[in-house]
Design a protein around this motif. Structure first.
Motif, mmCIF file in Angstrom:
data_model
loop_
_atom_site.group_PDB
_atom_site.id
_atom_site.type_symbol
_atom_site.label_atom_id
_atom_site.label_comp_id
_atom_site.label_asym_id
_atom_site.label_seq_id
_atom_site.Cartn_x
_atom_site.Cartn_y
_atom_site.Cartn_z
ATOM 1 N N ILE A 11 0.855 -1.199 0.000
ATOM 2 C CA ILE A 11 0.000 0.000 0.000
ATOM 3 C C ILE A 11 0.882 1.236 0.000
ATOM 4 O O ILE A 11 1.744 1.406 0.870
ATOM 5 N N THR A 12 0.672 2.106 -0.981
ATOM 6 C CA THR A 12 1.463 3.330 -1.098
ATOM 7 C C THR A 12 0.824 4.453 -0.307
ATOM 8 O O THR A 12 -0.370 4.730 -0.472
ATOM 9 N N PRO A 13 1.579 5.126 0.561
ATOM 10 C CA PRO A 13 1.031 6.296 1.264
ATOM 11 C C PRO A 13 0.596 7.358 0.254
ATOM 12 O O PRO A 13 1.262 7.584 -0.756
ATOM 13 N N GLY A 14 -0.530 8.003 0.495
ATOM 14 C CA GLY A 14 -1.030 9.008 -0.441
ATOM 15 C C GLY A 14 -0.134 10.228 -0.511
ATOM 16 O O GLY A 14 0.442 10.664 0.492
ATOM 17 N N GLY A 15 0.002 10.778 -1.717
ATOM 18 C CA GLY A 15 0.717 12.033 -1.915
ATOM 19 C C GLY A 15 2.222 11.953 -1.743
ATOM 20 O O GLY A 15 2.878 12.980 -1.540
ATOM 21 N N ILE A 16 2.803 10.761 -1.841
ATOM 22 C CA ILE A 16 4.243 10.615 -1.645
ATOM 23 C C ILE A 16 4.937 10.510 -2.994
ATOM 24 O O ILE A 16 4.429 9.898 -3.931
ATOM 25 N N THR A 17 6.082 11.153 -3.103
ATOM 26 C CA THR A 17 6.851 11.096 -4.339
ATOM 27 C C THR A 17 7.748 9.852 -4.344
ATOM 28 O O THR A 17 7.981 9.223 -3.302
ATOM 29 N N VAL A 18 8.275 9.560 -5.513
ATOM 30 C CA VAL A 18 9.177 8.421 -5.659
ATOM 31 C C VAL A 18 10.395 8.578 -4.751
ATOM 32 O O VAL A 18 10.780 7.652 -4.028
ATOM 33 N N GLY A 19 10.997 9.776 -4.777
ATOM 34 C CA GLY A 19 12.178 10.003 -3.940
ATOM 35 C C GLY A 19 11.892 9.818 -2.460
ATOM 36 O O GLY A 19 12.697 9.253 -1.716
ATOM 37 N N GLU A 20 10.727 10.283 -2.031
ATOM 38 C CA GLU A 20 10.357 10.163 -0.620
ATOM 39 C C GLU A 20 10.125 8.705 -0.230
ATOM 40 O O GLU A 20 10.532 8.274 0.858
ATOM 41 N N LEU A 21 9.473 7.955 -1.112
ATOM 42 C CA LEU A 21 9.210 6.551 -0.807
ATOM 43 C C LEU A 21 10.509 5.756 -0.721
ATOM 44 O O LEU A 21 10.708 4.969 0.209
ATOM 45 N N VAL A 22 11.392 5.965 -1.674
ATOM 46 C CA VAL A 22 12.667 5.227 -1.669
ATOM 47 C C VAL A 22 13.479 5.582 -0.430
ATOM 48 O O VAL A 22 14.123 4.724 0.178
ATOM 49 N N ALA A 23 13.420 6.839 -0.003
ATOM 50 C CA ALA A 23 14.167 7.269 1.189
ATOM 51 C C ALA A 23 13.667 6.584 2.454
ATOM 52 O O ALA A 23 14.433 6.444 3.425
ATOM 53 N N LEU A 24 12.416 6.128 2.457
ATOM 54 C CA LEU A 24 11.897 5.414 3.624
ATOM 55 C C LEU A 24 12.666 4.112 3.876
ATOM 56 O O LEU A 24 12.684 3.602 4.997
ATOM 57 N N GLY A 25 13.294 3.595 2.831
ATOM 58 C CA GLY A 25 14.087 2.377 2.998
ATOM 59 C C GLY A 25 15.293 2.565 3.904
ATOM 60 O O GLY A 25 15.875 1.584 4.384
ATOM 61 N N ARG A 26 15.671 3.811 4.153
ATOM 62 C CA ARG A 26 16.836 4.072 5.003
ATOM 63 C C ARG A 26 16.497 4.105 6.486
ATOM 64 O O ARG A 26 17.391 4.213 7.323
ATOM 65 N N ALA A 27 15.211 3.999 6.826
ATOM 66 C CA ALA A 27 14.790 4.121 8.230
ATOM 67 C C ALA A 27 15.540 3.194 9.182
ATOM 68 O O ALA A 27 15.915 3.618 10.287
ATOM 69 N N PRO A 28 15.803 1.917 8.824
ATOM 70 C CA PRO A 28 16.504 1.046 9.779
ATOM 71 C C PRO A 28 17.922 1.502 10.112
ATOM 72 O O PRO A 28 18.492 1.052 11.114
ATOM 73 N N VAL B 293 9.888 1.039 -8.300
ATOM 74 C CA VAL B 293 10.108 1.997 -7.212
ATOM 75 C C VAL B 293 10.094 1.283 -5.858
ATOM 76 O O VAL B 293 10.927 1.558 -4.986
ATOM 77 N N TRP B 294 9.164 0.353 -5.674
ATOM 78 C CA TRP B 294 9.135 -0.403 -4.419
ATOM 79 C C TRP B 294 10.406 -1.237 -4.257
ATOM 80 O O TRP B 294 10.942 -1.368 -3.157
ATOM 81 N N ILE B 295 10.889 -1.794 -5.355
ATOM 82 C CA ILE B 295 12.144 -2.553 -5.290
ATOM 83 C C ILE B 295 13.295 -1.610 -4.943
ATOM 84 O O ILE B 295 14.200 -1.961 -4.177
ATOM 85 N N ALA B 296 13.253 -0.385 -5.485
ATOM 86 C CA ALA B 296 14.280 0.611 -5.154
ATOM 87 C C ALA B 296 14.261 0.919 -3.656
ATOM 88 O O ALA B 296 15.306 1.069 -3.027
ATOM 89 N N MET B 297 13.063 1.029 -3.068
ATOM 90 C CA MET B 297 12.978 1.277 -1.631
ATOM 91 C C MET B 297 13.613 0.127 -0.850
ATOM 92 O O MET B 297 14.365 0.339 0.110
ATOM 93 N N ALA B 298 13.305 -1.108 -1.267
ATOM 94 C CA ALA B 298 13.894 -2.271 -0.605
ATOM 95 C C ALA B 298 15.407 -2.293 -0.791
ATOM 96 O O ALA B 298 16.152 -2.667 0.126
ATOM 97 N N LEU B 299 15.885 -1.877 -1.963
ATOM 98 C CA LEU B 299 17.324 -1.851 -2.220
ATOM 99 C C LEU B 299 18.005 -0.780 -1.378
ATOM 100 O O LEU B 299 19.113 -0.991 -0.872
ATOM 101 N N ALA B 300 17.343 0.383 -1.204
ATOM 102 C CA ALA B 300 17.912 1.450 -0.367
ATOM 103 C C ALA B 300 18.083 0.992 1.072
ATOM 104 O O ALA B 300 18.927 1.513 1.805
ATOM 105 N N GLN B 301 17.296 0.003 1.463
ATOM 106 C CA GLN B 301 17.411 -0.564 2.798
ATOM 107 C C GLN B 301 18.776 -1.219 2.988
ATOM 108 O O GLN B 301 19.227 -1.410 4.112
ATOM 109 N N ASP B 302 19.418 -1.561 1.845
ATOM 110 C CA ASP B 302 20.797 -2.052 1.836
ATOM 111 C C ASP B 302 20.955 -3.338 2.643
ATOM 112 O O ASP B 302 21.775 -3.433 3.553
ATOM 113 N N THR B 303 20.150 -4.335 2.279
ATOM 114 C CA THR B 303 20.232 -5.633 2.927
ATOM 115 C C THR B 303 20.890 -6.636 1.982
ATOM 116 O O THR B 303 20.901 -6.449 0.771
ATOM 117 N N GLY B 304 21.385 -7.716 2.555
ATOM 118 C CA GLY B 304 21.988 -8.759 1.730
ATOM 119 C C GLY B 304 20.987 -9.756 1.205
ATOM 120 O O GLY B 304 21.297 -10.530 0.298
#
Length: 267
Positions: free
Chosen positions: A87-104, A148-159
């Motif tokens: 589920i995509t949060p409303g009103g979020i840009t691609v850059g913002e969504l991918v940046a969420l992957g850095r939260a951990p 874009v969702w895969i990019a967010m997961a990739l930004a999470q930088d997991t193995g």
């Protein structure tokens, strides 16, 4: 590279188990496709491997360590999950969504660091979504949104990256687009990928390792040529088929003939 392993794993949702006493070691640094008929336990297994579903028995090991022993943040730094139809949060840009992957990788009150920004840029570039950075995710096509969702997961930088039916609801062209991104991540970044796929021919083309399931158990695991046999298709899918060489990739290609007379699926 950390291996992901299930040992005598039993999973369910409070009723009868869906997956029972399943043991499986997934090869590190490879793309693995979980395949099998509807209701066989593929998505349930993926949820167990990601700790979304707590085992009723057995254990899941990441690098030899029980998943239950990791803190949520520690696990999120090692293992990423892209669920089915996120589920995509409303009103979020691609850059913002991918940046969420850095939260951990961030503290509760810390701002985006240089390392975070580099990881986001690398994820956008790897998935071919840099030009979409200012677009709203809601405005994208299905294939673009999955990348874009895969990019967010990739930004999470997991193995390790787990994907639950990443090509669902996509036409063939967009499905190939997404699978090419996944192949690139594996080859260039060394990411271990485990994904649920329904299309057997795409699984054979894009995964080095296949796991065939039926009735909550693994019936065969290995290379596509060993797993996608006419006998396995008949016993697991209830399908009479011919297996021939794909004229483009020479990987096994399943040509259906007809259902076998009797086949029982789990619900």
């Amino acid at each position: 590279m950390h291996t992901l392993e299930a040992r005598e794993l039993t999973l369910g949702y409070g009723g009868a188990p869906i997956v029972t006493d399943l043991s499986l070691e997934l090869p590190a640094g490879a793309v693995t496709a979980l395949i099998g008929p509807n209701g066989c336990g593929k998505s349930t297994l993926l949820r167990g491997l990601s700790r979304l579903l707590r085992p009723a028995g057995g254990q899941v090991l990441l690098g030899g360590r029980d998943l239950q022993d990791f803190s949520a943040r520690e696990l999120a730094r090692r293992l990423g999950l892209l669920p089915q139809a996120p589920i995509t949060p409303g009103g979020i840009t691609v850059g913002e969504l991918v940046a969420l992957g850095r939260a951990p990788h961030q503290g509760w009150f810390s701002r985006s660091s240089t390392e975070d920004r580099r990881a986001v840029e690398a994820a956008l570039e790897a998935t071919g979504t840099s030009a979409l950075r200012e677009r709203l995710v809601d405005e994208l096509s299905g294939g673009q949104r999955q990348r874009v969702w895969i990019a967010m997961a990739l930004a999470q930088d997991t193995g390790v990256l787990l994907l639950d039916e990443p090509t669902t609801f996509l036409d063939l062209a967009h499905a190939l687009e997404v699978l090419e991104v996944i192949r690139h991540l594996n080859r260039e970044k060394g990411v271990t990928v485990v994904m649920v796929l329904h299309d057997l021919n795409l699984a054979a083309r894009y995964a080095q390792h296949l796991v065939l399931m039926a009735d909550g158990s693994v019936t065969s695991a290995g290379g596509a040529a060993d797993v996608l046999t006419e006998a396995h298709l008949a016993s697991s899918f209830g399908l009479r088929a011919r297996v021939v060489a794909d004229p483009v990739t020479a990987t096994p290609m399943v040509v259906p003939i007809e259902p076998t007379p009797v086949h029982t699926e789990m619900t």
